[in-house]
Design a protein around this motif. Sequence first.
Motif, PDB file in Angstrom:
ATOM      1  N   LYS A  97       0.858  -1.418   0.040  1.00 45.72           N
ATOM      2  CA  LYS A  97       0.283   0.006  -0.180  1.00 45.72           C
ATOM      3  C   LYS A  97       0.846   1.207   0.005  1.00 45.72           C
ATOM      4  O   LYS A  97       0.503   2.386  -0.713  1.00 45.72           O
ATOM      5  CB  LYS A  97      -0.971   0.220   1.239  1.00 45.72           C
ATOM      6  CG  LYS A  97      -1.976  -1.105   1.141  1.00 45.72           C
ATOM      7  CD  LYS A  97      -2.730  -1.250   2.283  1.00 45.72           C
ATOM      8  CE  LYS A  97      -4.180  -2.062   2.123  1.00 45.72           C
ATOM      9  NZ  LYS A  97      -4.948  -2.282   3.384  1.00 45.72           N
ATOM     10  N   LYS A 101       0.646   3.841  -2.943  1.00 46.40           N
ATOM     11  CA  LYS A 101       0.532   5.321  -2.915  1.00 46.40           C
ATOM     12  C   LYS A 101       1.482   6.273  -3.670  1.00 46.40           C
ATOM     13  O   LYS A 101       1.209   7.232  -4.070  1.00 46.40           O
ATOM     14  CB  LYS A 101       0.333   5.735  -1.259  1.00 46.40           C
ATOM     15  CG  LYS A 101      -0.023   7.200  -0.951  1.00 46.40           C
ATOM     16  CD  LYS A 101      -0.294   7.243   0.533  1.00 46.40           C
ATOM     17  CE  LYS A 101      -0.761   8.919   0.567  1.00 46.40           C
ATOM     18  NZ  LYS A 101      -0.831   9.037   2.141  1.00 46.40           N
ATOM     19  N   ASN A 102       2.885   5.702  -3.258  1.00 46.03           N
ATOM     20  CA  ASN A 102       3.774   6.594  -3.754  1.00 46.03           C
ATOM     21  C   ASN A 102       3.800   6.748  -5.205  1.00 46.03           C
ATOM     22  O   ASN A 102       4.145   7.545  -6.018  1.00 46.03           O
ATOM     23  CB  ASN A 102       5.407   6.106  -3.157  1.00 46.03           C
ATOM     24  CG  ASN A 102       5.314   6.596  -1.836  1.00 46.03           C
ATOM     25  OD1 ASN A 102       4.682   7.419  -1.384  1.00 46.03           O
ATOM     26  ND2 ASN A 102       6.234   5.594  -1.049  1.00 46.03           N
ATOM     27  N   THR A 104       1.185   6.283  -7.347  1.00 43.10           N
ATOM     28  CA  THR A 104       0.033   6.836  -7.836  1.00 43.10           C
ATOM     29  C   THR A 104      -0.204   8.183  -7.654  1.00 43.10           C
ATOM     30  O   THR A 104      -0.626   9.125  -8.356  1.00 43.10           O
ATOM     31  CB  THR A 104      -1.138   6.216  -7.605  1.00 43.10           C
ATOM     32  OG1 THR A 104      -1.186   6.118  -5.991  1.00 43.10           O
ATOM     33  CG2 THR A 104      -1.203   4.739  -8.097  1.00 43.10           C
ATOM     34  N   SER A 105       0.557   8.806  -6.535  1.00 48.58           N
ATOM     35  CA  SER A 105       0.245  10.146  -6.229  1.00 48.58           C
ATOM     36  C   SER A 105       1.430  10.958  -6.525  1.00 48.58           C
ATOM     37  O   SER A 105       1.062  12.426  -6.806  1.00 48.58           O
ATOM     38  CB  SER A 105       0.109  10.308  -4.743  1.00 48.58           C
ATOM     39  OG  SER A 105       1.300   9.861  -3.846  1.00 48.58           O
ATOM     40  N   VAL A 106       2.609  10.469  -7.003  1.00 50.86           N
ATOM     41  CA  VAL A 106       3.731  11.535  -7.285  1.00 50.86           C
ATOM     42  C   VAL A 106       4.278  10.970  -8.589  1.00 50.86           C
ATOM     43  O   VAL A 106       4.419   9.964  -8.858  1.00 50.86           O
ATOM     44  CB  VAL A 106       4.998  11.441  -6.195  1.00 50.86           C
ATOM     45  CG1 VAL A 106       6.071  12.359  -6.698  1.00 50.86           C
ATOM     46  CG2 VAL A 106       4.580  11.858  -4.874  1.00 50.86           C
ATOM     47  N   ASP A 168       0.209   9.104 -19.258  1.00 51.93           N
ATOM     48  CA  ASP A 168      -0.318   8.326 -18.274  1.00 51.93           C
ATOM     49  C   ASP A 168      -0.046   6.949 -18.540  1.00 51.93           C
ATOM     50  O   ASP A 168      -0.181   6.323 -19.771  1.00 51.93           O
ATOM     51  CB  ASP A 168      -1.656   8.536 -18.293  1.00 51.93           C
ATOM     52  CG  ASP A 168      -2.032   9.848 -17.652  1.00 51.93           C
ATOM     53  OD1 ASP A 168      -1.275  10.321 -16.732  1.00 51.93           O
ATOM     54  OD2 ASP A 168      -2.792  10.660 -18.030  1.00 51.93           O
ATOM     55  N   ASN A 183      -2.390   3.106 -11.845  1.00 51.97           N
ATOM     56  CA  ASN A 183      -2.175   4.362 -12.829  1.00 51.97           C
ATOM     57  C   ASN A 183      -0.863   4.903 -12.409  1.00 51.97           C
ATOM     58  O   ASN A 183      -0.880   5.550 -11.275  1.00 51.97           O
ATOM     59  CB  ASN A 183      -3.236   5.169 -12.561  1.00 51.97           C
ATOM     60  CG  ASN A 183      -4.634   4.622 -13.522  1.00 51.97           C
ATOM     61  OD1 ASN A 183      -4.599   3.987 -14.473  1.00 51.97           O
ATOM     62  ND2 ASN A 183      -5.755   4.576 -12.735  1.00 51.97           N
ATOM     63  N   LYS A 185       2.113   7.999 -13.787  1.00 50.54           N
ATOM     64  CA  LYS A 185       2.401   9.239 -14.594  1.00 50.54           C
ATOM     65  C   LYS A 185       3.896   9.120 -14.782  1.00 50.54           C
ATOM     66  O   LYS A 185       4.603   9.438 -13.913  1.00 50.54           O
ATOM     67  CB  LYS A 185       1.841  10.464 -14.041  1.00 50.54           C
ATOM     68  CG  LYS A 185       1.757  11.603 -15.202  1.00 50.54           C
ATOM     69  CD  LYS A 185       0.980  12.990 -14.453  1.00 50.54           C
ATOM     70  CE  LYS A 185       0.767  13.820 -15.712  1.00 50.54           C
ATOM     71  NZ  LYS A 185      -0.024  13.350 -16.622  1.00 50.54           N
TER      72      LYS A 185
END
Length: 798
Positions: A97, A101-102, A104-106, A168, A183, A185
């Motif tokens: 998790k 989070k790292n 997908t958020s950054v 993306d 996802n 980026k």
Amino acid sequence: SVPRCYLNKQLATVRVLKGDPAELSCAVSKDNVTGTWFKDGLKLTSMDGVIFEKKGLVHKLIINKAEDIHAGKYRFEGGDVKTEASIFVEDPPQVDKVLLKNLTSVPTVAKAGAGVKLRIPFEGRVPIRAAWLKDRMELGDDTRIRVDKSDTCTTLSISSCDRRDCGDYKVRLKNDSGVLEINLKLVVIDRPQPPAGPIKVVESSANNITIQWKPPKDDGGKPVQRYLVERQQVGRNDWETLGETPRSCTSFTTSKVEEEMSYYFRVRAVNAEGASDALESGEVKAAGKASPGAPDPPEIVSASRDTITITWKAPRKSGTSQIVGYIVQKRKKGTVTWLPVTNVPVKDKKLTVTSLKKGVQYEFRVAAVSAAGRGQPSAPSEPAFARDPTKSPGQVQDLKVSSSDSTSVTLTWNRPEAQDGNDVKGYEVEMRPCNSPSWTKCFTLPADTTTCRVQGLQAKEKLFLRVRALGDGGPGEPTELEACAGPAAPVVPPRLLIDDTVKSFLVIKAGNTIRVKIPFEGSPEPVVTWLKDGLPLPSRAAVSTEGGTAQLLLRAAEFSDSGTYTVELGNGLGKRETFSFQVQITDIPQPPGAIRLEENVPNTVTVTWDPSASEKWEKNLYYTILKRESQKGLWHVLGDLIYNNKFTFTRVVPGRDYYFRVVAKNDLGASDPSETVQPWRIRKTKAEFRVKAQHYRGVNQKQPPRVLVPLKPHVVVTGSECHMSCAVGGHPAPKITWYKDGRDLSKDPNYFCTNDFGVCSLVILGVTKQDKGEYMVEATNELGRAFSKAFLAIKGNS
């Protein structure tokens, strides 16, 4: 009797994630039932991580932490009851998790040219299929990109990333328990692209050059900070830095220029990663000192008995220096000498010229003045009189209604009586309904028009109309009358008047004009609509409606004009009538393509040819194939009305040369022929044989030629085919020769002859007026001669 035990609650199937607790429970009707649990048909006495529990009527199987071994079908039996259910242990793909989070958020940021490696470890029931996607397309290995996968992780590697790799990305992990999509980026930063061109020269003078450009289409992922501007003098190799501009400014002015000197300029965009490649200009030449150009002619604003006020605009070409004023000159109309109006240049672009002579007509011109000198003068203004404003024209004379119908009224009038200074410049027509006090302008007409038609009225509608003359002094007094529209015409349903002159099928030669006229009737006049194949006509088509006739006109018909044309009438009351006709565009066919010869079957020749280009547009096209057995012999028809591109000739004599010719035909005539260049020959096989002569005395079978069926006279239409034939006998077989008006046709390529077992034919493919005359067929052998004659008459195709 003892009551039976039964189920109060059955077991229910459970789906549980691996590692989570699971529980199966059922309820029976008797408390003293001792239950037994089975898994996949085997009795359970004990199992790791499984607890059996009984509380009153409820029996439970409890799993504290579900593992793969716990999946299966369970059964509970106790007393007279039995119930079954399954436990499914789901183990979908999972990613840590914190890592998820790292990711997908950054966004992941990389510099252009550097390598990128994105590694994602995962857990879950194998096999797990991992796929990387960008812009909904799955990525595969190529020279730069590689996708690796093991049972526990997947990695995307890009050896040398560039701006194309921005975007993306999606990682899809899938097994039989579920799907996990992640996802991501990726941002690739680079130097910006060059500024968008071309470089425009906004100003080029003897003192300054101003250039302009557009921001780069791609800033490299980081904002543009500034632009660098350089210059190179034509003929030199070194570039000189002129300066830089902030990101918000995309133009630059340099004053470091020499007159008549030429330069190249280049601009680079700069961001935090560096400077872009340069956008270069074409050759830019600094102007020499030039005086201003000529302004447009001055315009007359107003006039009085001794003054005229004029105004003008700055010249389009101001030269190399700023304009400081204007020289104004005047002259009397009809003279050649220009006189100054003021002693010093006028700074404004408007001037009232005073001290003029009353009643005299004047012209004016202006010239711009700058530091480079006085510019070219303008063309003269329109002549203007020095006099007070003229009076408005008088009233129009003899205003009356000359004609009317149910929807319109036509007015006529005469010019006002001539007065001093009141020339008529035009007329204004207004109308108002009987129940309204306000007037509405209908027309503004030129001075030479003294009639107009007011349309759009209702039947028997009453209204007031007035006409006033217009002049330099303003509008004159109006002349007014009352008018009334005529009664409504009887309604006649729209009807197309189709007769023998209107054809339902037209064959038009390409390049000719298509002109179709269709008469109709109807009241009110119907709306005519034309369609081709159910769609609007092509833009080349011209349609018109006049005097109860609708016309379609297409000049220089093209093959694409073939189709079904429809004319439709409608009267706005729901009544409609249509008529359709076919148009076929055709032309004399193009020649067939190259001919190929093959011996597919011994002692035969198969002739194939490329189709004529006309097959694309000609439905009725067919082919005729001809042959001759020497390079200068007569052509003989082998096959006609052939609708494919293949023909097999079976009566090939070994050792003999054959030439073949193919002609494309349609209703308009025959194409030029396509011919073989080299002869076709089947080698003659040599066979040794002996014949023992039999000595007997036979009957002499030799006979002189004779005509069995004579030629018949023919009458044919110009452009069609003509077949003339007869039958001859004789032994040995006679030699056949054809003549026209005594001329031997053996070597004339326009005539094709055949002789099949005594049936002799002469074929003329496209008859012309020159083919008219007397034809004779002559048969000769060693015993004599026979002949037959007939006359061919030609008539026009009208």
